[in-house]
Write a protein that holds these residues in place. Structure first.
Motif, PDB file in Angstrom:
ATOM      1  N   THR A 358       0.857  -1.191   0.000  1.00 21.52           N
ATOM      2  CA  THR A 358       0.000   0.000   0.000  1.00 21.52           C
ATOM      3  C   THR A 358       0.884   1.229   0.000  1.00 21.52           C
ATOM      4  O   THR A 358       1.662   1.435   0.944  1.00 21.52           O
ATOM      5  N   GLU A 362      -1.878   5.783  -2.625  1.00 22.61           N
ATOM      6  CA  GLU A 362      -3.088   4.959  -2.579  1.00 22.61           C
ATOM      7  C   GLU A 362      -3.902   5.272  -1.333  1.00 22.61           C
ATOM      8  O   GLU A 362      -5.134   5.357  -1.376  1.00 22.61           O
ATOM      9  N   SER A 406      -5.481   1.538   6.054  1.00 22.45           N
ATOM     10  CA  SER A 406      -4.514   0.677   5.360  1.00 22.45           C
ATOM     11  C   SER A 406      -4.997  -0.769   5.340  1.00 22.45           C
ATOM     12  O   SER A 406      -4.828  -1.479   4.339  1.00 22.45           O
ATOM     13  N   ILE A 409      -7.634  -1.133   2.655  1.00 20.11           N
ATOM     14  CA  ILE A 409      -7.039  -1.192   1.316  1.00 20.11           C
ATOM     15  C   ILE A 409      -6.451  -2.571   1.067  1.00 20.11           C
ATOM     16  O   ILE A 409      -6.652  -3.171   0.002  1.00 20.11           O
TER      17      ILE A 409
END
Length: 441
Positions: A358, A362, A406, A409
């Protein structure tokens, strides 16, 4: 200082750290000298206290502290240098006759080593990947709901068919006490509908829960009953009538379309349904993805075989909390957490082998997208980039939020990877059928 490792087996090792006087003496003397400079002891000027007195009073405590620091730093550096993948933390072995009056010391630590294993995402499985569609029945119900919501509400004294009723379902024994808005067509039996006809505000209607709705899962929505309890639930509930209304449905015209979707964006009932279908299926896709992720997770845990250093982990569990656990309590905790630990190891291996990372860009883009969606819910359809960037900066200054976002994601990256590599059966279903499939019915 000398550090050696003895591998007991593939999952357990003993690390021995030998500390000599030369390793710690200089730092101990330095700390004691600092103590001497600042010590305030009656009968001596500040800074003039004899070192012998300082050593007598503080020497042992300083020695223990400095040796412990040296030990921890050396052990941590060793684990990094040797690239040892350990589970939990090193556990010191207790030595009954340890002598702190000696000049050289030997410490032993137990290690639990991560197992070696392979993850096969292409293995044969019975996983189903669902595509949930908003069917015509759902779209018609949504349109009617919109018409009622934006229609003219008319208060009534007595209940008639087609009315909307506000009231409370209750059953003291089962802890049911839920206020709802209902229309009489939710009930499966006509006999239950008839019980409401002619009732006034304050009246109470007794209903049996068994077969009350066409789908027992609706008990979860209307009575707030847990899923484990809904099937076969056979109790009597009271419904207390609190408000009776009928609604004159809003016309499906351009004025209503503009109110719902903005001026000129939708111009027909067909377009309204298309918009409802698009929005609903976006939400359904997230639910289908979550089930797919859960099913793949269960499959991988069950079919990726490897041993764990179970006895070491149970001993470690006894020590990690605020209060030490008994062997029996640690056994219970290990049983609860074993599958979670197995999946952490599997997930970690999948992430490394597929180079899933990640980036900060992003993270920023993902956060900005979430913020825009939230703002749209409150009518802010076109926020400026500056406004969004300011909120993003505030959110990402919170480390807990960064961790949470995070993880979201990475979870989506895992779903995408599994969709690509796991050969699941695809199936198109309505939302109601999906709910049944999700609960294994």
């Amino acid at each position: 200082m000398n550090i050696t490792r003895n591998n007991v087996d593939a999952l357990n090792a003993i690390v021995t750290v030998e500390v000599t006087k030369d390793d710690y003496a200089g730092q101990v003397e330095k700390v004691l000298a600092d103590y001497r400079k600042n010590a305030s002891i009656p009968g001596f000027r500040k800074g003039a206290v004899p070192m012998s007195l300082i050593k007598k009073q503080y020497g042992k405590a300083v020695l223990l502290d400095e040796v412990n620091k040296l030990l921890q730093n050396s052990l941590n550096n060793y684990l990094v240098e040797e690239k040892l993948d350990i589970l939990g933390n090193p556990l010191p072995k207790v030595t009954e006759d340890f002598n702190w009056d000696a000049e050289d010391y030997k410490f032993e630590f137990e290690l639990g080593l991560a197992p070696e294993f392979n993850v096969d995402l292409t293995a044969k499985n019975k996983i189903t990947k669902y595509t949930i569609v908003a069917d015509d029945k759902m779209l018609d119900e949504q349109v009617e709901r919109i018409q009622k919501q934006y229609g003219k509400l008319i208060s009534k004294e007595k209940v008639e068919e087609g009315d909307d009723i506000r009231g409370t379902f209750s059953n003291e024994e089962k802890g049911i006490n839920n206020s709802v808005n209902i229309s009489l067509d939710i009930f499966k039996r006509k006999t239950d509908v008839k019980k409401f006809i002619g009732k006034k505000v304050g009246d109470v209607v007794a209903l049996g829960t068994k077969g009350l709705f066409d789908d027992d899962h609706k008990l979860m929505d209307y009575l707030r009953v847990d899923h484990d309890d809904v099937h076969g639930l056979d109790v009597e509930v009271n419904f207390t009538v609190e408000e009776i209304n009928t609604s004159e449905k809003a016309e499906l015209n351009q004025e209503l379309f503009d109110k719902l979707f903005g001026a000129g964006n939708v111009t027909s009932v067909e377009e309204v349904k298309a918009k409802i279908k698009e929005d609903a299926e976006q939400q359904f896709a997230a639910q289908a993805d979550q089930k797919f992720l859960n099913d793949v997770t269960e499959f991988l845990i069950e079919n990726t075989k490897f041993d764990l250093p179970a006895e070491f982990l149970k001993k470690w569990i006894q020590t990690v909390g605020e209060n030490p656990l008994t062997e029996e309590q640690a056994e219970e905790e290990y049983a609860k957490s074993e599958n979670g630990l197995r999946y952490q190891l599997i997930e970690g291996k999948v992430i490394v082998e597929n180079n899933l990372q990640t980036t900060f860009d992003e993270l920023k883009d993902f956060t900005a997208d979430l913020i825009k969606k939230q703002m749209a819910q409150f009518g802010q359809m076109n926020p400026t980039d500056a406004d969004v960037d300011g909120i993003v900066a505030r959110v990402l200054s919170n480390q807990e939020e960064v961790k949470r976002l995070s993880e979201q994601i990475m979870s989506q990256k895992m779903v995408n990877l599994f969709k690509e590599k796991v050969s699941a059966t695809t199936k198109e279903v309505s939302y109601q059928d999906f709910i049944k499939e999700m609960y294994g019915e």
